[in-house]
Design an enzyme around this catalytic site. Structure first.
Site, PDB file in Angstrom:
ATOM      1  N   THR A  17       3.256   0.473   4.490  1.00 43.34           N
ATOM      2  CA  THR A  17       1.812   0.297   4.549  1.00 43.34           C
ATOM      3  C   THR A  17       1.443  -0.849   3.619  1.00 43.34           C
ATOM      4  OG1 THR A  17       1.538   2.650   4.966  1.00 43.34           O
ATOM      5  CG2 THR A  17      -0.396   1.455   4.201  1.00 43.34           C
ATOM      6  N   LYS A  23      -2.736   0.839  10.730  1.00 42.15           N
ATOM      7  CA  LYS A  23      -2.251   1.838   9.772  1.00 42.15           C
ATOM      8  C   LYS A  23      -3.286   2.060   8.663  1.00 42.15           C
ATOM      9  CE  LYS A  23       0.364   4.432   7.134  1.00 42.15           C
ATOM     10  NZ  LYS A  23       0.405   5.873   7.345  1.00 42.15           N
ATOM     11  N   LYS A  41      -3.807   2.567  -3.577  1.00 37.24           N
ATOM     12  CA  LYS A  41      -3.460   1.241  -3.053  1.00 37.24           C
ATOM     13  C   LYS A  41      -3.905   1.111  -1.596  1.00 37.24           C
ATOM     14  CE  LYS A  41       0.311   0.910  -1.148  1.00 37.24           C
ATOM     15  NZ  LYS A  41       0.795   1.080   0.252  1.00 37.24           N
TER      16      LYS A  41
END
Lengths: 290, 290, 290, 290
Positions: B94, B170, B239
């Site tokens: 990711t 994603k 994140k």
């Protein structure tokens, strides 16, 4: 005899199913032309709330908001004054839990029964008798309400003795739907601005993580930038979001997402746009310059 | 030969399925003890990235973030320097769409191939080879990746030629999940503060409008005030939410919900709580005095 | 000799005051027509950045953003390559703290000096040499910068050795102003919708709690629904708000107000409205149906 | 004779100044021990609201909220029942505009007068007779109120005939202050996390853009991470923020900043922290891991 008051799109669809299920039905609406279809289908039409109530064992109401329902139930021509002893009021409306509980107390003081039975589903779902129903009130009242509710819904869920609990669940559900719409609106807008097809995203998410009709149907409209058909008037949905925020404020709950969808509905209602909450996606797109 | 770099919980589960599918597999991890189970299951262990890359037709990476992947791919000991001509890098991580596209260009400049193939699913889903995969890159690279991806997932969805598109999907998906969690956290908290059982609400909504595993599983934890097991470290999820907001900022998209879930993750990461985003529900409950 | 690069409205006003203070001045601008007024006032005009830098003891820059300043300073024709040993670069621009610190390091590697000296004030304030200046860098560099900064501002405030600190203060200040504007926009809109004059509210608050020019001036525009004159282009202010949010994200600070003013600027920049952040008041009014 | 009801910290300070100005004063408080200082200073103490009202030309009230004021004014022992014809009720409290207007109508129906005169300032400011007063009501009532209000404040600002307008201004003012606090809390937290001294920032901003006591005083507390003294109980300030949001909701105004400060107050009130809204800074710091 069953009475039904409040023949908007939802009310007409629900009343029709009560009739279809074989119940004797009398209807009343402030603007009488909305009674025609039901009359042709076999319903009697009452000339007043008092007339309807004086002969009914059960009266269902599907009404816009607290204020209109207060008007309908109170006063010398109202339901409280004219409903028979032991008669049951089934309130299908999306109203505040506090008002629902207060109304229950007023009925109880007259030996009348009350259940809150707010419903989930758009008019097309109501027409198929596929509503989901959150139900709360005394055990006896819920028992009495059951056959009628079974005629209009595909599932009845019990939330206890306090009627307001069912109304709170209804408000929460509308909040959850509104938040789902805002979420998809933000995600698909992010995609489009970054060169990813809204439709590809929609297909992906509703084939994998969220393969349910509510995501598929609302998501399709959002992917299409399509804001029709309108499932609920902006003023009504604004009221729903306002009630969520009011209940949150009075029970000291911070709901940042509920704040945002409320603000979205305020902007829509002020703009006099004839769109339901799918219009959040238009707002998101406009802010993004699409 | 297939190479695999990055043996966290997800990486180990995925690599094991590649092995099970009959591929010859070499693995590498910075901390070597994570290679043991795979070695016992038949994988070779490389002593360096360079060694692994020099013999591989395809290398998959499952890495924390842009910075670590940049370190792994760049420099004289990195993947770019040691991957063979025509070899394929499948990035499962990711990461930001911009970095993914930049990495693709760097591989192309060395006649190497690159596809972005980020995956949806927790480690238990990965172990069952039931991941959903968003896939983007050149047609040839995707064709070459397909047999490996089929060994680890239950569905591969194509998002075109630009690798960053898959990474954006994603990130969007993680945002949608985070927003779903915040939504349920607010709704169930509202219920509890108003005397409605969180579990009754959970049963209702996941039996009616949202009868899908992702609502059932996350909603159950939220209803239970249960913040275990931890599906992703707070720093990692922070994140992810930061990347969503960064992509939004750089593409000029206003995402008020994404702002809120980002702030939630910041607070969690700073508090050093070992909880994943289900911890939003603890924050909502704490703010409400529960 | 003093050099000045970047002759937008702010740059021209500042450069004129350097000239007025008796400094020998050479200016450069990518679009040369902006140099005319300064040339008539006695400034020399350099044909390139290299030419300007090769003769300057001090070069001030007033540049849009990180990217443009990176272009100006880097490369074979840039400031870093052509500035003399011991020469001083005074960066007046609103840039990211991280870039400012990185630039300082690049100058230091060439034995050049650097101070960050971002300024507060619109062009009319700059013309009066009444800017407030946040200043950071080595003691020697700040000492060398002082006479020039005194010629353009009414106060210099020291934020230590790390240049980025001054840039962070500038970003924080712009956030505080943006938040003040949003606050007044919401308050006056609430008043107007409830029958209270925006002007009466404005007079009250700026006579009592907030009797300072920044409240009086911005508040007057908001009370008047007046979005002119434009103090800063939407794209520039959007960049400022983006930087605030980026610094917050990278230092793990939740800033819900900063999120909101950032979203407001995104919407304005996308709408191609030529308004500065006073336009928040138009957005608030529009959402309220005014 | 002047009557005064509601002897909290604010009420006592205000009542003392009325006495100092030479007015004959009778006071009443539900908990009688709060009357002692005033009694020693020359005030009479009434044993009941009815007793106080029956002899007063003017009665001032300084009361927590709508509900308590409704109790005080209504019923057979209340102000409405016992105030003389033509007597004036000056309501200093922070209450909802709607309730203020309704109360005015109730007084008018009994030929009593009413003005809303909510005040700005903490108890120390009240003690110095330096309050700022927003005033609304009929011209005659305001004329009658003026000498008393001049004894307690440094400025009286007229907001017309409708009493609720003054209450709306008071609510707006409290919102503006709350938003200022949140703004500084976010800015100073951003500074601290990035190595910039909160105190340096505070000195800078209150020496340049915001050189006014309200910024200096609240900002100093925020810079110091100091949450004492407490200027208002969390429950009271939560009520104020709730009223702002309620008025906004009922007049269809989107106020994202007001949502956030409301949520902050909800969290504080639920945490039973004895801090006023300066506590927003503690929340911001905690979220940032400070």
């Amino acid at each position: 005899m069953i009475g039904f008051i409040g023949l908007g799109a939802m009310g007409q669809a629900i009343a029709a199913n009560i009739l279809k299920a074989g119940f004797e039905l009398t209807v009343y609406n402030r603007t009488p032309d909305k009674t025609k279809d039901l009359q042709q289908a076999g319903a009697r039409v009452a000339g007043s709330v008092a007339e309807l109530c004086s002969n009914a064992d059960i009266v269902l109401t599907m009404i816009t908001d607290d204020a209109v329902l207060a008007q309908l139930t109170g006063g010398e021509n109202g339901m409280l004054a004219h409903l028979r002893r032991d008669a049951l009021h089934i309130s299908l409306s999306t109203i505040s839990p506090a008002f629902s509980d207060a109304l229950a107390a007023q009925h109880a003081a007259r030996d009348q029964q009350y259940v809150a039975a707010p419903v989930f589903g758009k008019p097309d779902v109501a027409a198929l008798a596929k509503l989901w129903i959150a139900n709360a009130g005394s055990a006896a009242a819920k028992e009495k309400a059951r056959p009628v509710l079974e005629a209009i819904g595909q599932g009845i869920y019990d939330f206890g003795e306090k009627p307001g609990a069912a109304n709170l669940v209804k408000l929460s559900g509308n909040f959850i739907i509104a938040a789902m719409i805002e979420t998809l609106a933000e995600a698909y807008t992010l995609g489009e601005k970054n060169g990813v097809s809204r439709h590809d995203m929609h297909e992906f998410f509703t084939s994998t993580l969220f393969p349910v009709p509510i995501y598929k149907n609302y998501g399709r409209l959002i992917a299409d930038h399509n804001y029709l058909p309108v499932g609920g008037a902006p003023k009504i949905l604004q009221k729903d979001m306002r009630l969520v925020n009011e209940v949150a404020a009075h029970s000291s709950v911070a709901m940042p997402f509920a704040n945002i969808v409320h603000n979205r509905m305020i902007a829509m209602a002020n703009a006099n746009v004839q769109e339901d909450w799918v219009g959040f996606a238009r707002q998101a797109a406009t802010e993004a310059g699409l």
